[in-house]
Design an enzyme around this catalytic site. Structure first.
Site, PDB file in Angstrom:
ATOM      1  N   SER A  68       1.760  -7.853  -0.537  1.00 21.81           N
ATOM      2  CA  SER A  68       2.649  -8.767   0.203  1.00 21.81           C
ATOM      3  C   SER A  68       2.019 -10.134   0.429  1.00 21.81           C
ATOM      4  O   SER A  68       2.693 -11.058   0.884  1.00 21.81           O
ATOM      5  CB  SER A  68       3.080  -8.147   1.530  1.00 21.81           C
ATOM      6  OG  SER A  68       1.995  -8.048   2.419  1.00 21.81           O
ATOM      7  N   THR A  90       0.822  -1.220   0.000  1.00 21.08           N
ATOM      8  CA  THR A  90       0.000   0.000   0.000  1.00 21.08           C
ATOM      9  C   THR A  90       0.848   1.259   0.000  1.00 21.08           C
ATOM     10  O   THR A  90       0.406   2.301  -0.484  1.00 21.08           O
ATOM     11  CB  THR A  90      -0.935  -0.027   1.226  1.00 21.08           C
ATOM     12  OG1 THR A  90      -1.763  -1.189   1.124  1.00 21.08           O
ATOM     13  CG2 THR A  90      -1.819   1.190   1.296  1.00 21.08           C
ATOM     14  N   THR A 100       1.740  -4.474   4.266  1.00 19.69           N
ATOM     15  CA  THR A 100       1.652  -4.705   5.712  1.00 19.69           C
ATOM     16  C   THR A 100       1.160  -6.113   6.065  1.00 19.69           C
ATOM     17  O   THR A 100       1.374  -6.576   7.178  1.00 19.69           O
ATOM     18  CB  THR A 100       0.706  -3.685   6.376  1.00 19.69           C
ATOM     19  OG1 THR A 100      -0.581  -3.795   5.778  1.00 19.69           O
ATOM     20  CG2 THR A 100       1.241  -2.277   6.231  1.00 19.69           C
ATOM     21  N   ASP A 101       0.498  -6.782   5.111  1.00 21.00           N
ATOM     22  CA  ASP A 101      -0.133  -8.061   5.457  1.00 21.00           C
ATOM     23  C   ASP A 101       0.862  -9.118   5.932  1.00 21.00           C
ATOM     24  O   ASP A 101       0.575  -9.870   6.867  1.00 21.00           O
ATOM     25  CB  ASP A 101      -0.929  -8.612   4.265  1.00 21.00           C
ATOM     26  CG  ASP A 101      -2.222  -7.834   4.036  1.00 21.00           C
ATOM     27  OD1 ASP A 101      -2.570  -7.008   4.899  1.00 21.00           O
ATOM     28  OD2 ASP A 101      -2.873  -8.043   3.002  1.00 21.00           O
ATOM     29  N   TYR A 113      -8.426   0.206  -3.832  1.00 20.45           N
ATOM     30  CA  TYR A 113      -7.201   0.711  -4.446  1.00 20.45           C
ATOM     31  C   TYR A 113      -6.340  -0.475  -4.826  1.00 20.45           C
ATOM     32  O   TYR A 113      -6.612  -1.614  -4.442  1.00 20.45           O
ATOM     33  CB  TYR A 113      -6.442   1.620  -3.462  1.00 20.45           C
ATOM     34  CG  TYR A 113      -5.858   0.858  -2.299  1.00 20.45           C
ATOM     35  CD1 TYR A 113      -6.627   0.545  -1.184  1.00 20.45           C
ATOM     36  CD2 TYR A 113      -4.537   0.405  -2.336  1.00 20.45           C
ATOM     37  CE1 TYR A 113      -6.095  -0.187  -0.133  1.00 20.45           C
ATOM     38  CE2 TYR A 113      -4.007  -0.329  -1.283  1.00 20.45           C
ATOM     39  CZ  TYR A 113      -4.794  -0.622  -0.187  1.00 20.45           C
ATOM     40  OH  TYR A 113      -4.273  -1.346   0.852  1.00 20.45           O
ATOM     41  N   GLU A 159       3.989 -26.386  29.487  1.00 15.11           N
ATOM     42  CA  GLU A 159       3.111 -27.021  30.467  1.00 15.11           C
ATOM     43  C   GLU A 159       3.665 -28.418  30.750  1.00 15.11           C
ATOM     44  O   GLU A 159       4.429 -28.949  29.931  1.00 15.11           O
ATOM     45  CB  GLU A 159       1.701 -27.130  29.892  1.00 15.11           C
ATOM     46  CG  GLU A 159       1.026 -25.773  29.761  1.00 15.11           C
ATOM     47  CD  GLU A 159      -0.363 -25.865  29.149  1.00 15.11           C
ATOM     48  OE1 GLU A 159      -0.642 -26.877  28.471  1.00 15.11           O
ATOM     49  OE2 GLU A 159      -1.133 -24.922  29.343  1.00 15.11           O
ATOM     50  N   LYS A 210       0.534  -7.406  13.031  1.00 18.70           N
ATOM     51  CA  LYS A 210      -0.575  -6.644  12.456  1.00 18.70           C
ATOM     52  C   LYS A 210      -1.814  -7.038  13.242  1.00 18.70           C
ATOM     53  O   LYS A 210      -2.240  -8.193  13.228  1.00 18.70           O
ATOM     54  CB  LYS A 210      -0.742  -6.943  10.968  1.00 18.70           C
ATOM     55  CG  LYS A 210      -1.754  -6.015  10.328  1.00 18.70           C
ATOM     56  CD  LYS A 210      -1.790  -6.123   8.816  1.00 18.70           C
ATOM     57  CE  LYS A 210      -2.739  -5.071   8.268  1.00 18.70           C
ATOM     58  NZ  LYS A 210      -2.874  -5.135   6.811  1.00 18.70           N
TER      59      LYS A 210
HETATM   60  N1  DGL Z   1      -2.491  -6.583   0.300  1.00 17.33           N
HETATM   61  C1  DGL Z   1      -1.745  -5.762   1.045  1.00 17.33           C
HETATM   62  C2  DGL Z   1      -0.267  -5.990   1.132  1.00 17.33           C
HETATM   63  O1  DGL Z   1       0.480  -5.626   0.257  1.00 17.33           O
HETATM   64  C3  DGL Z   1      -1.986  -4.329   0.915  1.00 17.33           C
HETATM   65  C4  DGL Z   1      -2.106  -3.907   2.284  1.00 17.33           C
HETATM   66  C5  DGL Z   1      -0.953  -3.122   2.802  1.00 17.33           C
HETATM   67  O2  DGL Z   1       0.125  -2.992   2.240  1.00 17.33           O
HETATM   68  O3  DGL Z   1      -1.210  -2.562   3.833  1.00 17.33           O
HETATM   69  O4  DGL Z   1       0.160  -6.513   2.091  1.00 17.33           O
END
Ligand code: DGL
Length: 337
Positions: free
Chosen positions: A71, A25, A104-105, A38, A293, A177
């Protein structure tokens, strides 16, 4: 050399930072400032760096476009290319730090994999964004400027790979995340952020804890298959059998609560260990430790401790790829900060 003192008394010099772009993103565009959907990975690294140059940060940024994808599509092949380049820059005295732009994924997985397979001698910083570049209040350029500030600071070394989002600096082992939306989507567990950064300031909350550490594991592109079993009420032992028949060489249980599972699943997992397939107990709950445990000794299970299932899977793959099958040594790796 241009020296720019900031209000905390530290200096940013003309540091040479290598930027490895992969998409996400932070390179995404919606085509309208108010559109909900997007596409990630639309802007090239040259354009991102041109935007950064306009901010006047005193760092020399050299960009490399490795991919321009979401990602969710990142995996072993791209990891190998990025790792090879990062390892090479570790030995190049001209390069003072590395930034990887990333969706971010799966950022926490790439960050953790590299955290375990690179020395800690130079800053390595992952950065992403939750809003595309043309959205109202886009977080990409601010996160990027923050990442430049972190990667330019020699004190960022000795902390393993770092992830910069929403003015927070997370250690790779802690970063998760935790939200699907919003600029503050990441959280650190068990530690919160290890530092606070803005384009104008940088503050660490403690000293580096991994100074001059060599890589913990050798990187392998082709790591053994490790499956994650996500626990749910009514789950049958059939799931364990299917994972093994599918070729899993290790299993991570994303268990209930403290890494729990029904008696039937536990018995099937114990059978897997007896057959030479290591099993890590993690939790499907977002936060909290999974400690050892009494039954773990009897069954030969490994406790994931602070790692959630995706990172536990990577660590078990690294252990197996590096020939470490002994559950005691494996547990030590999971216990380590
Ligand atoms: N599908 C996501 C990725 O590239 C886009 C989301 C992001 O980058 O936050 O991981």
């Amino acid at each position: 050399m241009k020296i720019v003192p900031d209000r905390y008394g530290k200096c940013m010099t003309d540091t040479h930072i290598e930027v490895f772009a992969t998409g996400g993103t932070i390179a995404g565009m919606a085509g309208s400032a108010t559109r909900r959907d997007y596409r990630p990975g639309q802007i090239g690294i040259d354009d991102l760096l041109a935007g950064m140059a306009a901010l006047g940060l005193p760092a020399k940024l050299v960009g490399h476009q490795f991919a321009n994808i979401g990602s969710e599509d990142i995996g072993p092949e791209l990891w190998r290319k990025l790792h090879e380049a990062a390892a090479q820059r570790m030995g190049d005295s001209a390069c003072q730090g590395i930034i990887i732009t990333h969706g971010t994924d799966t950022a926490e997985e790439t960050a953790f994999l590299f955290d375990q397979t690179l020395p800690t001698t130079k800053p390595v910083v992952l950065v992403g964004a939750m809003r595309p570049a043309d959205a109202v209040g886009s977080d990409g350029m601010r996160n990027f400027a923050n990442a430049v500030r972190v990667a330019s600071d020699p004190e960022a070394a000795g902390r393993g790979v770092l992830l910069v989002m929403s003015d927070h600096i997370f250690a790779a082992r802690d970063a998760r995340k935790a939200r699907t939306e919003g600029a503050n989507a990441f959280r650190g567990f068990p530690r919160g952020p290890v530092g606070h950064v803005t384009p104008a300031s940088l503050e660490w909350f403690g000293p580096p804890w991994r100074v001059d550490e060599p890589a913990r594991f050798e990187f392998h592109e082709n790591m053994p298959k490790v499956s994650i079993l996500y626990a749910y009420a009514g789950m049958s032992a059939e799931n364990v059998v299917q994972a093994l028949e599918g070729g899993a060489k290790g299993l991570v249980l994303a268990g209930f609560g403290h890494g729990n599972a029904s008696g039937g699943i536990r018995a099937a997992l114990a059978d897997a260990v007896a057959a030479g397939v290591p099993v890590v107990r993690a939790s499907r709950v977002d936060e909290g430790l999974v400690d050892r445990e009494p039954d773990d000794d009897a069954h030969g299970f490994i406790a994931a401790r602070a790692l959630g299932p995706p990172k536990a899977r990577i660590l078990l793959q690294l252990l197996l790829a590096n020939g470490i099958n002994d559950p005691v040594r494996a547990q030590q790796a999971f216990d380590r900060r």
